[in-house]
Design a protein around this motif. Structure first.
Motif, PDB file in Angstrom:
ATOM      1  N   UNK A   1       0.814  -1.217   0.000  1.00  0.00           N
ATOM      2  CA  UNK A   1       0.000   0.000   0.000  1.00  0.00           C
ATOM      3  C   UNK A   1       0.852   1.274   0.000  1.00  0.00           C
ATOM      4  N   UNK A   2       0.345   2.280  -0.667  1.00  0.00           N
ATOM      5  CA  UNK A   2       1.011   3.586  -0.626  1.00  0.00           C
ATOM      6  C   UNK A   2       1.136   4.041   0.825  1.00  0.00           C
ATOM      7  N   UNK A   3       2.299   4.501   1.245  1.00  0.00           N
ATOM      8  CA  UNK A   3       2.419   5.039   2.602  1.00  0.00           C
ATOM      9  C   UNK A   3       1.435   6.196   2.788  1.00  0.00           C
ATOM     10  N   UNK A   4       0.709   6.176   3.878  1.00  0.00           N
ATOM     11  CA  UNK A   4      -0.296   7.206   4.108  1.00  0.00           C
ATOM     12  C   UNK A   4       0.329   8.597   4.139  1.00  0.00           C
ATOM     13  N   UNK A   5       1.559   8.677   4.610  1.00  0.00           N
ATOM     14  CA  UNK A   5       2.242   9.967   4.679  1.00  0.00           C
ATOM     15  C   UNK A   5       2.434  10.574   3.296  1.00  0.00           C
ATOM     16  N   UNK A   6       2.608   9.732   2.276  1.00  0.00           N
ATOM     17  CA  UNK A   6       2.768  10.233   0.914  1.00  0.00           C
ATOM     18  C   UNK A   6       1.477  10.878   0.423  1.00  0.00           C
ATOM     19  N   UNK A   7       0.355  10.240   0.735  1.00  0.00           N
ATOM     20  CA  UNK A   7      -0.938  10.793   0.350  1.00  0.00           C
ATOM     21  C   UNK A   7      -1.191  12.098   1.111  1.00  0.00           C
ATOM     22  N   UNK A   8      -0.922  12.086   2.397  1.00  0.00           N
ATOM     23  CA  UNK A   8      -1.155  13.274   3.228  1.00  0.00           C
ATOM     24  C   UNK A   8      -0.336  14.460   2.729  1.00  0.00           C
ATOM     25  N   UNK A   9       0.884  14.212   2.290  1.00  0.00           N
ATOM     26  CA  UNK A   9       1.751  15.301   1.824  1.00  0.00           C
ATOM     27  C   UNK A   9       1.144  15.994   0.612  1.00  0.00           C
ATOM     28  N   UNK A  10       0.653  15.227  -0.345  1.00  0.00           N
ATOM     29  CA  UNK A  10       0.067  15.813  -1.552  1.00  0.00           C
ATOM     30  C   UNK A  10      -1.192  16.611  -1.204  1.00  0.00           C
ATOM     31  N   UNK A  11      -2.041  16.050  -0.350  1.00  0.00           N
ATOM     32  CA  UNK A  11      -3.261  16.753   0.058  1.00  0.00           C
ATOM     33  C   UNK A  11      -2.923  18.028   0.817  1.00  0.00           C
TER      34      UNK A  11
END
Length: 253
Positions: A99-109
């Motif tokens: 799974x994509x690291x959640x931190x990567x998603x949070x950074x973009x958002x």
């Protein structure tokens, strides 16, 4: 709004769409503050246009507040805000490594969506105190969405949802700020020749450009900037997300 003599804040002003927009606004007679996480890059552009460069993490409340205050103190309270700061890494929701690291998603958002909202709330608050112009207008905010907001490709889950948020933010913000004479717009660019794409081999750039119905090429940052200027000039434009993509509709991958 006649741009000449007014102050403008451009986020992501050190490169790409932001730099082109800052240059166009300055050429039209605006006093421009360029906000960027890379202050050195912003300073190089600011030197060319007699603007000011300010270090700013748009997703951080304190950094945004300090940057907007510094800009307004230096060049006068901005009637124009253009949100160009953003990132666009490609990563699948579930890839070969899991799974994509959640931190990567949070950074973009945080950068693309929360950063846009942060600057909108801060600049919009300052604009409300300005005297209205002859037609009652106090200011305009133009944010950067993307065609990915509507046709996000495989690997663009984070980017597409962040830009979908920017698109969705535009109308409620325009309705809320209407009472103050502040317009809110967004531009959804297609495939543009930004530093990230310009670094690709020419063959790859040509292939991407060929996918555009017409003209069959990558968009030029100056064309994005020209649309920003039109949004500022045309007072009847409000609450809209304008696609700027040569009729491109993105394929799934």
């Amino acid at each position: 709004m006649d741009i000449k003599g007014h102050s403008a804040i451009v986020t992501g002003g050190g490169s790409g769409l932001g730099a082109a927009t800052a240059r166009a606004l300055a050429a039209a007679g605006a006093k421009v503050a360029l906000l960027d996480i890379n202050e050195q890059a912003a300073a190089q552009v600011a030197k060319d246009i007699d603007g000011i460069a300010i270090a700013c993490d748009v997703a951080d409340s304190a950094s945004g507040e300090a940057a907007v205050k510094k800009a307004n103190d230096a060049i006068g309270t901005a009637r124009i805000l253009v949100n160009c700061a953003g990132v666009g890494p490609a990563k699948r929701i579930v890839g070969k490594d899991g799974p994509m690291p959640l931190a990567d998603y949070e950074r973009v958002i945080r950068i693309n969506l929360i950063g846009t909202f942060n600057m909108m709330r801060l600049a919009g608050h300052a604009m409300q105190s300005l005297p209205p112009l002859a037609d009652g207008e106090r200011g305009i905010i133009v944010s950067t969405a993307s065609v990915a907001a509507f046709e996000g490709q495989v690997g663009q889950a984070a980017y597409a949802s962040s830009k979908g948020g920017v698109a969705g933010l535009t109308m409620p913000a325009a309705r809320e700020f209407a009472q103050f004479g502040i317009r809110v717009m967004a531009i959804a660019p297609g495939i543009f020749k930004t530093p990230m794409l310009a670094a690709l081999p020419q063959e790859t750039q040509d292939s991407l450009g060929a996918a555009v119905p017409f003209p069959k090429r990558l968009g030029e940052p100056r064309e994005f900037a020209a649309l920003v200027l039109h949004c500022v000039h045309n007072t009847y434009l409000n609450g809209e997300v304008i696609r700027l993509d040569g009729a491109l509709r993105m394929a799934p991958r």
